[in-house]
Each structure stands twice: as structure tokens, then as C-alpha cells.
Design a protein around this motif. Sequence first.
Motif: not given
Length: 194
Positions: A68-73, A93-96, A155-158
Motif C-alpha cells: 500500500t504505497e499511496n493514499a488511494v490504495e 454516491a461516487a457516480t453522483l 476528491d481522492k476518496i471519491q
Amino acid sequence: IIMDLLAIDDPQRTLPLANISYKRTHGNPLYLIFFLKVLLREEYLKFNFGSFQWEWDVETIEEDTKLTENAVEVTMQNMNQMNQDFGQRLQVAATLGSIFDERILSLVWSNLYDIDIDIDDDDAHKSTLTQYLEEATELSFLEPVGGGRYRWAHDKIQEAALSLISADELPSFQARVGLILLHHLKSEDLHSMN
């Protein structure tokens, strides 16, 4: 930050954990919180009530989180640990968009997964949805903005929630969501979406 969060006054004790955390989150405080929550949930980071101190094994954390080298992972791992309904609602929710309405999320989710509900009258469904949204808020995925509306905390969480849908399936998933919105919302509701 690690010293403050864990209430430890010894920088030498927290430095190895801080170094791993920095590598995994690239210094982003939001991702640091996610990373530490993952460490807590997976019991890499534990509070010892006998000694009233936090405990961790740096080597185990380093080894088990090296993929897990980055925050999105990290965020995706956290999302993947949730139950299937929770993950599906995050995907919808992410698609909305970056800000979405609870009622629209309910409408789309129930139509995508063929759940027969009346979003205005089904208290049990509303209660379940509210629980999921509260959990997502508690996990710092979402922030309430009032009036039954939520926004992604970053935005990275989305992006992480969208990445739970395979790249091959994403276009058809988004098209299905768009058709549900088109068929069920009034023109003014569609225009008010961001």
C-alpha cells in the motif's frame, strides 16, 4: 502529528511509525488519519490498558503495508473491508458527483439493485441508508453539508470509491445511473445536480 494523536512525548518512540505513515500517506493529514484507522482496525496499533500506552510493531506494519504505497490504495483497502451494501452505496454516491443528495442516492441504489421501495415512505430503508451515511461520515469519507446532502471529504476518496468498480464496468455503470436519473427525476432536479 503521531506524537499528538497518540499522546506520546518521546519522539524517538514514534519516529519509526511516523516514517512508515509518511511513506504510505505522502504527508497528507487526511490520509494519515485513514492509515491510522486501518492500523487500528487491523490491530497493528493497539492501546494497552494495563500500561495505558499505545503499542505497535514497526516491522510488522512495514511488511504488511508495503503493498500500500499511496493514499488511494489505503482508502480502497478501508472501503473493501466494509460490507457489500456499504461498498455499493459508496460506488453509487461516487457516480453522483462531489456533492450528492441522500434521496437521489437512495433512488439510484434501489433501482440499480432492484430493491422495491418507496423512498418517501420506507422508514427502514431510510434508517439503513442513514446508518451507512453516518458510518461513511465517521470514517471521514463524507461530510454532511445540510439538507440531506453530502460531499466527499476529498476528491481522492471519491476516486477510491469509483475505483471499486472495474474499469471495464465503469462506463456501463455510469450509463445505468444516468438512465435512472433521467427516468425518475424532474427536469429541475436534474439541473440542480452538480
